[in-house]
Design an enzyme around this catalytic site. Structure first.
Site, PDB file in Angstrom:
ATOM      1  N   GLN A 130       0.854  -1.184   0.000  1.00  0.00           N
ATOM      2  CA  GLN A 130       0.000   0.000   0.000  1.00  0.00           C
ATOM      3  C   GLN A 130       0.890   1.234   0.000  1.00  0.00           C
ATOM      4  O   GLN A 130       1.710   1.411   0.907  1.00  0.00           O
ATOM      5  CB  GLN A 130      -0.882  -0.032   1.249  1.00  0.00           C
ATOM      6  CG  GLN A 130      -1.979   0.985   1.314  1.00  0.00           C
ATOM      7  CD  GLN A 130      -2.810   0.789   2.577  1.00  0.00           C
ATOM      8  OE1 GLN A 130      -2.849  -0.281   3.163  1.00  0.00           O
ATOM      9  NE2 GLN A 130      -3.463   1.846   3.000  1.00  0.00           N
ATOM     10  N   SER A 150       0.918   6.665   2.594  1.00  0.00           N
ATOM     11  CA  SER A 150       1.519   7.656   3.490  1.00  0.00           C
ATOM     12  C   SER A 150       2.780   8.265   2.900  1.00  0.00           C
ATOM     13  O   SER A 150       3.536   7.603   2.175  1.00  0.00           O
ATOM     14  CB  SER A 150       1.853   7.014   4.842  1.00  0.00           C
ATOM     15  OG  SER A 150       0.674   6.624   5.511  1.00  0.00           O
ATOM     16  N   SER A 181       4.388  -1.399   4.258  1.00  0.00           N
ATOM     17  CA  SER A 181       4.703  -2.764   4.674  1.00  0.00           C
ATOM     18  C   SER A 181       4.899  -3.677   3.476  1.00  0.00           C
ATOM     19  O   SER A 181       4.089  -3.667   2.546  1.00  0.00           O
ATOM     20  CB  SER A 181       3.575  -3.320   5.552  1.00  0.00           C
ATOM     21  OG  SER A 181       3.439  -2.562   6.733  1.00  0.00           O
ATOM     22  N   GLU A 226      -8.700  -2.084   5.390  1.00  0.00           N
ATOM     23  CA  GLU A 226      -7.586  -2.225   6.332  1.00  0.00           C
ATOM     24  C   GLU A 226      -8.092  -2.263   7.770  1.00  0.00           C
ATOM     25  O   GLU A 226      -7.654  -3.088   8.584  1.00  0.00           O
ATOM     26  CB  GLU A 226      -6.611  -1.068   6.134  1.00  0.00           C
ATOM     27  CG  GLU A 226      -5.378  -1.156   7.022  1.00  0.00           C
ATOM     28  CD  GLU A 226      -4.372  -0.061   6.739  1.00  0.00           C
ATOM     29  OE1 GLU A 226      -3.225  -0.192   7.191  1.00  0.00           O
ATOM     30  OE2 GLU A 226      -4.732   0.926   6.061  1.00  0.00           O
TER      31      GLU A 226
END
Length: 381
Positions: A128, A131, A163, A246
């Site tokens: 993902q 951020s 991650s 999520e």
């Protein structure tokens, strides 16, 4: 004809026997794996066998390899499966529970055919890419840009806290495609193959010694328009779908996972020479939390409770178990050789990260206040 729960449970037991899987130690504290890929090949091979046996995706669409079962039955079967000591499944959480649902909801038929089955079968991994250094909780302030150039987009910018990006084949990316002042209305989502020229992935060493978070840099990375996920400038809706998945993944963990810290804490208490009233009260609270965690997870998975509530409950429980273990272990947590002390120290160091992943606690409380309780929004000047 759809198989019954008992028939599917029997298939799980037979599969586990054929694989030589042992029953999971209910007191074992399983930590997230490290940033290396040592266990990944075995986990991916196991996932392929599990998928081909029809036991990987109980509530998934039949056309993509799932069984199409209702949430309650799927959750019960997951509990049966996870009662066994499976090869490390943490590698697949982002792929299966976060990115794959987004592709199903917003992807083209070609994107769904290319990625969804491969992600659930363990052939491919996803990360993902949301951020940024100055766009965490305020995701709408992201600065990574995507500029249209004919049938391609040119990506420039940086992402952080991604991650498994160092192991992933594809990333779900949010990029600015319009004026920054428009914030939510000028963001577009993409599926980016992680081996494209111009992508640099740098693992971040964490406080617990692991490195599964990453920084990802994009330097004039070109991707075809066919890899755009949803309409141009409509990425905010895609992002909200992903973040909901999520939070659901975090708030509806299988009961075996949720009960493990409690069982480990109970086992730790059994080694203590003497328990005072305060320690006994901790164990009583741990028992209550373990029971409530299962009920909460079921309600989140069934859609009866906001994923944000489930996520808040999970991180609060993890923090409690860490503090309780520290109370029972005392100085042995860091300075002794008591059984399990190393695992508990790692758990205590890792659990605070859950308060940030998927949106901070403050963001979750705002969601519950505004979208669940119907309270007025804060003033935003």
């Amino acid at each position: 004809m759809t198989a019954t729960f008992d028939e599917l449970a029997a298939r799980i037991h037979a599969f586990a026997a054929a694989e030589g899987l042992a029953r999971r130690d209910p007191a074992a504290l399983v930590d997230e794996p490290g940033g290396g890929d040592g266990g990944l090949p075995a986990s991916m091979a196991f996932q392929r066998r599990l998928f081909d046996a029809g036991l990987a995706w109980f509530d998934g669409p039949v056309e993509h390899g799932g069984l199409g079962l209702d949430p309650d039955t799927a959750n019960a079967l997951r509990d049966v499966l996870h009662a066994y000591a499976l090869p490390d499944q943490a590698y697949f959480t982002v792929s299966r529970r976060i990115v794959a649902p987004t592709i199903l909801a917003h992807g083209t038929p070609e994107q769904r055919a290319r990625w969804v089955r491969a992600l659930w079968r363990g052939e491919k991994l996803a990360c993902q890419l949301f951020s940024e250094p100055e766009a965490g909780s305020d995701l709408a302030s992201l600065r990574c840009t995507a500029v249209r150039d004919g049938d391609e987009w040119v990506i420039n910018g940086q992402k952080v806290w991604s991650s498994w990006a160092h192991l992933s084949d594809v990333g779900e990316l949010l990029a600015r495609t319009g004026p920054p002042a428009e914030r939510h209305r000028s963001i577009t989502a993409f599926l980016v193959e992680m081996d494209r020229p111009g992508i640099t992935v740098r693992p971040i060493r964490q406080i617990n010694g692991e490195s599964h978070f990453n920084e990802v840099f994009f330097d004039d990375v070109r991707i075809p328009d066919r890899d755009r996920l949803g309409p141009p400038d409509a990425g905010w809706a895609v992002a909200m779908s992903t973040l909901t998945s999520e939070r659901t993944a975090m708030g509806s963990r299988d009961k075996t996972y949720l009960s493990r810290p409690y069982r480990r804490l109970r086992a730790l208490a059994g080694t203590a020479p003497d328990l005072g009233d305060a320690e006994r009260e901790l164990l009583a609270e741990a028992w209550i939390r373990e029971r409530l965690a299962g009920v909460t997870a079921d309600r989140v998975a069934a859609g009866a409770l906001s994923p944000s509530v489930g996520k808040l409950a999970l991180v609060d429980d993890l923090g409690f178990y860490g503090r309780a273990a520290a109370r029972l272990l005392g100085p042995d947590l860091v300075a002794g050789d008591a059984p399990g002390a190393t695992a508990w120290a790692g758990f205590l160091l890792s659990s605070p990260a859950q308060r940030i992943a998927g949106g901070t606690d403050q963001i979750q409380r705002g969601i519950v206040a505004e979208r669940v309780l119907g309270l007025p929004r804060d003033r935003r000047d």
